[in-house]
Write a protein that holds these residues in place. Structure first.
Motif, PDB file in Angstrom:
ATOM      1  N   GLY A 263      48.785  75.613  27.539  1.00 50.76           N
ATOM      2  CA  GLY A 263      48.466  77.015  27.730  1.00 50.76           C
ATOM      3  C   GLY A 263      49.230  77.748  28.803  1.00 50.76           C
ATOM      4  N   SER A 264      50.335  77.164  29.286  1.00 50.69           N
ATOM      5  CA  SER A 264      51.159  77.887  30.256  1.00 50.69           C
ATOM      6  C   SER A 264      52.562  77.304  30.300  1.00 50.69           C
TER       7      SER A 264
ATOM      8  N   GLY B 292      50.540  82.496  31.235  1.00 46.07           N
ATOM      9  CA  GLY B 292      49.475  81.537  30.992  1.00 46.07           C
ATOM     10  C   GLY B 292      48.252  82.161  30.354  1.00 46.07           C
ATOM     11  N   GLY B 293      47.484  81.339  29.678  1.00 46.18           N
ATOM     12  CA  GLY B 293      46.292  81.830  28.996  1.00 46.18           C
ATOM     13  C   GLY B 293      45.041  81.034  29.303  1.00 46.18           C
ATOM     14  N   ASN B 294      45.024  80.336  30.434  1.00 44.33           N
ATOM     15  CA  ASN B 294      43.895  79.472  30.765  1.00 44.33           C
ATOM     16  C   ASN B 294      42.853  80.222  31.584  1.00 44.33           C
ATOM     17  N   VAL B 295      42.066  81.033  30.902  1.00 47.33           N
ATOM     18  CA  VAL B 295      41.051  81.845  31.553  1.00 47.33           C
ATOM     19  C   VAL B 295      39.662  81.369  31.122  1.00 47.33           C
ATOM     20  N   ASP B 296      38.751  81.269  32.092  1.00 46.26           N
ATOM     21  CA  ASP B 296      37.406  80.837  31.751  1.00 46.26           C
ATOM     22  C   ASP B 296      36.655  81.977  31.068  1.00 46.26           C
ATOM     23  N   PRO B 297      35.683  81.654  30.224  1.00 50.30           N
ATOM     24  CA  PRO B 297      34.989  82.680  29.437  1.00 50.30           C
ATOM     25  C   PRO B 297      34.350  83.781  30.277  1.00 50.30           C
ATOM     26  N   GLU B 298      33.786  83.435  31.437  1.00 42.68           N
ATOM     27  CA  GLU B 298      33.115  84.434  32.256  1.00 42.68           C
ATOM     28  C   GLU B 298      34.098  85.464  32.801  1.00 42.68           C
ATOM     29  N   THR B 299      35.235  85.003  33.294  1.00 39.54           N
ATOM     30  CA  THR B 299      36.257  85.917  33.804  1.00 39.54           C
ATOM     31  C   THR B 299      36.815  86.774  32.680  1.00 39.54           C
ATOM     32  N   PHE B 300      37.035  86.167  31.540  1.00 39.15           N
ATOM     33  CA  PHE B 300      37.586  86.899  30.403  1.00 39.15           C
ATOM     34  C   PHE B 300      36.619  87.988  29.941  1.00 39.15           C
ATOM     35  N   GLU B 301      35.337  87.646  29.885  1.00 40.70           N
ATOM     36  CA  GLU B 301      34.335  88.629  29.486  1.00 40.70           C
ATOM     37  C   GLU B 301      34.297  89.797  30.460  1.00 40.70           C
ATOM     38  N   ALA B 302      34.403  89.500  31.751  1.00 41.11           N
ATOM     39  CA  ALA B 302      34.398  90.560  32.762  1.00 41.11           C
ATOM     40  C   ALA B 302      35.612  91.475  32.600  1.00 41.11           C
TER      41      ALA B 302
END
Length: 330
Positions: A55-56, A315-325
């Motif tokens: 992912g990066s 890169g695309g390694n983002v956790d769901p909570e951060t992405f949702e925010a």
């Protein structure tokens, strides 16, 4: 090892890295964006390293370094320090090459990155980003085990591997009959930018490489202006966790200070909007640290009008909570 003990990488080293990575790393596409082109008045291309192994872009440099470790030293393995993307890249490279890996990761690194690193077979050792020295911890482990320390950016082989991103951009544009005017990539220690600049300047000497970094962690911008390696005032405080190196690397700064055309930045709020824009409009998942160059473009800080511009989504390694925010910002 002191950075000065190893040579400054060249465009030829990037070419050699490309041969080692052939058939191992993903040759990510160069994607033309009609939407971004209309918005900016330029010809905007995206290089989504979000589609790379782990992912990066980090897999490129990690593998290029690890594959050159002599067979007789591989049993002792490799050691690295990373907030997550280099960790996963090196863990994946080590697994492919049959080597053990130990990764020193900050305790506040996203849980997703820690778990993915472990899932690739690496041992994770945590540390406090504010009070502890990650390099000292990693070097001590390497010395104890006789393992090879693989820096996240300040290493000529790592830089050369990352440079294959720029090499591919140039090859794909040339195949379209286009030259490159501007390329912008995100920077922590500056390894990706250094490698890209080496590759790009060898093929398009007039191209302008622009470093992109979080607004409160603009050590590259300040270093380019002063001519010496400046430090960030604080070790943490941005959600662009992949871009929080305290200062440019020695080798990376030696390259970037000569070849880059300056630096742009974006605030966390602007980066959050760029992450949301990438998902909603470009149909791409990008982590905050991978979206700063895109944010700078969207904010008009990259002079794109009538130019051919390549933006690296690193890169695309983002956790769901951060992405949702981030998605809630639009």
């Amino acid at each position: 090892m002191n950075a000065h003990a190893r040579p400054i990488p060249t465009a030829a080293d990037v070419d050699a890295a490309a041969e080692r990575l052939k058939g191992v790393a993903v040759r990510t596409p160069l994607v033309y964006s009609p939407l971004l082109s209309d918005m900016t008045g330029g010809r905007i291309f995206l290089k989504p390293e979000t589609l790379q192994r782990t992912g990066s872009f980090k897999f490129r440099g990690a593998y290029n370094r690890a594959v050159q470790i002599p067979e007789e030293r591989r049993a002792a393995g490799v050691v690295a320090c990373s907030s997550g993307n280099h960790a996963q890249g090196l863990a994946a490279a080590a697994k492919l090459l049959g080597m053990p890996a130990v990764i020193v990761m900050p305790n506040d690194a996203p849980a997703l990155k820690r778990e993915r690193t472990k899932a690739l077979g690496a041992q994770v050792v945590g540390y406090d980003r504010v009070t502890e020295d990650r390099d000292a911890i990693a070097n001590a482990i390497a010395a104890e085990r006789g393992a090879v320390f693989v820096p996240p950016y300040d290493d000529p082989d790592v830089i050369a591997g990352q440079g294959t991103v720029g090499r591919e951009i140039c090859e794909d544009l040339a195949a379209l009959g286009l030259s490159l005017d501007i390329v912008s990539a995100n920077a922590s220690g500056g390894g990706l930018m250094a490698g890209i600049s080496l590759a790009v300047k060898a093929r398009f000497p007039d191209a302008l490489p622009l470093t992109a970094e979080p607004a409160d962690f603009d050590d590259h911008a300040r270093s380019y202006k002063s001519g010496i390696r400046e430090r960030n005032a604080k070790p943490a405080g941005s959600f662009c966790d992949a871009l929080l190196a305290p200062t440019p690397g020695e080798i990376t700064f030696a390259v970037n200070s000569k070849l880059t055309g300056g630096a742009v930045s974006a605030t966390d709020a602007e980066v959050a909007r760029a992450v949301a824009f990438a998902f909603l409009e470009l149909k791409l998942v990008v982590e905050p640290g991978g979206a700063v160059a895109l944010a700078a473009l969207l904010e008009g800080r990259i002079p794109a009008r009538d130019k051919t511009v390549a933006i690296v989504l690193s890169g695309g390694n983002v956790d769901p909570e951060t992405f949702e925010a981030c998605l809630k910002t639009l």
